[in-house]
Design an enzyme around this catalytic site. Structure first.
Site, PDB file in Angstrom:
ATOM      1  N   LYS A  75      15.969 -73.290  29.458  1.00  0.00           N
ATOM      2  CA  LYS A  75      16.547 -74.689  29.205  1.00  0.00           C
ATOM      3  C   LYS A  75      15.826 -75.607  29.313  1.00  0.00           C
ATOM      4  O   LYS A  75      14.710 -75.984  29.998  1.00  0.00           O
ATOM      5  CB  LYS A  75      17.713 -74.096  30.677  1.00  0.00           C
ATOM      6  CG  LYS A  75      17.986 -72.680  29.682  1.00  0.00           C
ATOM      7  CD  LYS A  75      19.369 -72.460  30.586  1.00  0.00           C
ATOM      8  CE  LYS A  75      19.850 -71.471  30.187  1.00  0.00           C
ATOM      9  NZ  LYS A  75      21.347 -70.277  30.491  1.00  0.00           N
ATOM     10  N   ARG A  85      17.895 -63.022  34.053  1.00  0.00           N
ATOM     11  CA  ARG A  85      17.461 -63.396  32.668  1.00  0.00           C
ATOM     12  C   ARG A  85      16.394 -64.440  31.817  1.00  0.00           C
ATOM     13  O   ARG A  85      16.814 -65.463  32.394  1.00  0.00           O
ATOM     14  CB  ARG A  85      19.094 -64.002  31.675  1.00  0.00           C
ATOM     15  CG  ARG A  85      18.938 -63.275  30.390  1.00  0.00           C
ATOM     16  CD  ARG A  85      20.147 -63.889  29.745  1.00  0.00           C
ATOM     17  NE  ARG A  85      20.569 -63.866  28.542  1.00  0.00           N
ATOM     18  CZ  ARG A  85      20.570 -65.067  27.804  1.00  0.00           C
ATOM     19  NH1 ARG A  85      20.108 -65.914  27.884  1.00  0.00           N
ATOM     20  NH2 ARG A  85      19.816 -64.579  26.531  1.00  0.00           N
TER      21      ARG A  85
HETATM   22  C1  9MG Z   1      23.724 -65.892  27.001  1.00  0.00           C
HETATM   23  N1  9MG Z   1      23.096 -66.708  27.636  1.00  0.00           N
HETATM   24  C2  9MG Z   1      21.892 -68.139  27.769  1.00  0.00           C
HETATM   25  N2  9MG Z   1      22.164 -68.506  28.806  1.00  0.00           N
HETATM   26  C3  9MG Z   1      23.011 -67.535  29.340  1.00  0.00           C
HETATM   27  C4  9MG Z   1      23.067 -67.129  31.051  1.00  0.00           C
HETATM   28  O1  9MG Z   1      22.552 -68.102  31.375  1.00  0.00           O
HETATM   29  N3  9MG Z   1      23.186 -66.650  31.585  1.00  0.00           N
HETATM   30  C5  9MG Z   1      23.828 -65.576  31.055  1.00  0.00           C
HETATM   31  N4  9MG Z   1      25.206 -64.929  31.812  1.00  0.00           N
HETATM   32  N5  9MG Z   1      24.092 -65.456  29.390  1.00  0.00           N
HETATM   33  C6  9MG Z   1      23.471 -66.360  28.575  1.00  0.00           C
END
Ligand code: 9MG
Length: 331
Positions: free
Chosen positions: A274, A309
């Site tokens: 990010k 994730r």
């Molecule tokens: C789809 N998506 C993109 N960034 C995310 C994040 O930080 N958390 C979750 N749950 N989905 C995300």
């Protein structure tokens, strides 16, 4: 829920304290309530259970250690755009590669949620996501498949092809019908906090107290989900790093992750590649942000986050295995 923020202070030895959020590794021995440390063992039984008890398995995966959710974006900018079929084939190949690297869940999305991204028409999102789910199931893929969508029609179609859970970055605020689809299917749902939509969320976000406001907003979304018939124990929570938050907001949330265990629900976190990692490190391109992403994943694992994730599955898996070994979490 009280405004007191329970922050674990890490114990000196693995035998001390209570398990953090049902994890086999991290433990906590003290809580800092408004600056006044209290022994974890002296907590009232309800608070103790919320902060310490095991969380229910996720799609059959025990949540006693962090699980890696591999990101599978089925969007034209994610794969060289040789047409629908080529994109689908590339997505399926990437899914198999992510699993080979150690992904334990896949999160499949057909609509970019990057800051500034435009909404994708529902038919197009279905056309991107559902054939990939079907192809993965036809190929015998057994790993749980999460669908990253805000839309009930996408969720319904993907669940019908064998998807296992829904990851909604709008926490049920985009499409009022999504709650009913999830309730009827009885699948897990991740409620992620966001301010605004991907198209406008980074236009000068402001909070008086970002941690308290995200916590209160998530509490309200839990109520919405439960009132719509979704079982509370099917929910996961996510503070939504980068979704309507500036650098300071993101850092405040990452420092306060343990607070979110007070809901007694599993936590999911997405920081991978990010923008804030680029801002802090100078890594311009998303791919160059892998080391920073892994560093924050390790921090999150120590704070008891249950699902990470990530794009860089292999690198995160290796780093986590070292963390576990050095901390003695597997002994
Ligand atoms: C789809 N998506 C993109 N960034 C995310 C994040 O930080 N958390 C979750 N749950 N989905 C995300």
């Amino acid at each position: 829920m009280s405004r007191a923020v329970p922050l674990p202070l890490w114990p000196g030895s693995p035998e001390e304290g209570l398990p953090l959020a049902g994890q086999s590794g991290p433990r906590f021995s003290q809580l800092d309530h408004d600056g006044a440390p209290r022994a974890a063992t002296a907590l009232d039984p309800a608070t103790r259970a919320r902060l310490s008890a095991p969380r229910p398995p996720l799609c059959g995966l025990p949540l006693d250690r962090p699980r890696l959710m591999g990101i599978l974006n089925v969007t034209p900018d994610s794969f060289s755009d040789g047409g629908d079929h080529a994109t689908r084939e590339a997505a399926v190949a990437r899914a198999h590669a992510l699993v080979a690297q150690g992904a334990e869940i896949l999160d499949i999305g057909g609509e970019s949620t990057r800051p500034g991204a435009a909404e994708v028409p529902v038919a197009q999102e279905i056309a991107r996501v559902v054939p990939v789910v079907a192809a993965l199931r036809a190929a015998g893929m057994r790993v749980p498949l999460s669908i990253d969508t805000r839309k009930s029609a996408v969720a319904r179609a993907a669940l019908a092809e064998g998807a296992d859970m829904i990851n909604d970055v709008s926490a049920l605020s985009f499409d009022p019908e999504l709650a009913g689809v999830v309730a009827e299917a009885g699948v897990p749902l991740c409620l992620m906090h966001a301010r605004g939509t991907p198209a406008d969320m980074q236009r000068a976000p402001r909070y008086d107290d970002v941690v308290a406001q995200v916590r209160d907003a998530l509490a309200a979304r839990i109520e919405t989900a439960v009132s719509a018939g979704i079982a509370r124990e099917r929910l996961l929570l996510d503070p939504g790093i980068g979704f309507g938050k500036d650098l300071e907001h993101n850092l405040a949330l990452l420092r306060a992750l343990p607070l979110f265990h007070d809901f007694g629900l599993p936590l999911l976190l997405g920081v991978s590649r990010k923008r804030f990692i680029g801002t802090l490190s100078g890594a311009e391109t998303p791919k160059a942000r892998m080391p920073g992403s892994v560093a924050v994943a390790l921090l999150a694992a120590q704070q008891g986050v249950h699902v990470l994730r990530v794009h860089d599955v292999e690198e995160t898996r290796q780093a986590l295995s070292l963390l576990r070994a050095v901390m003695g979490w597997d002994e």
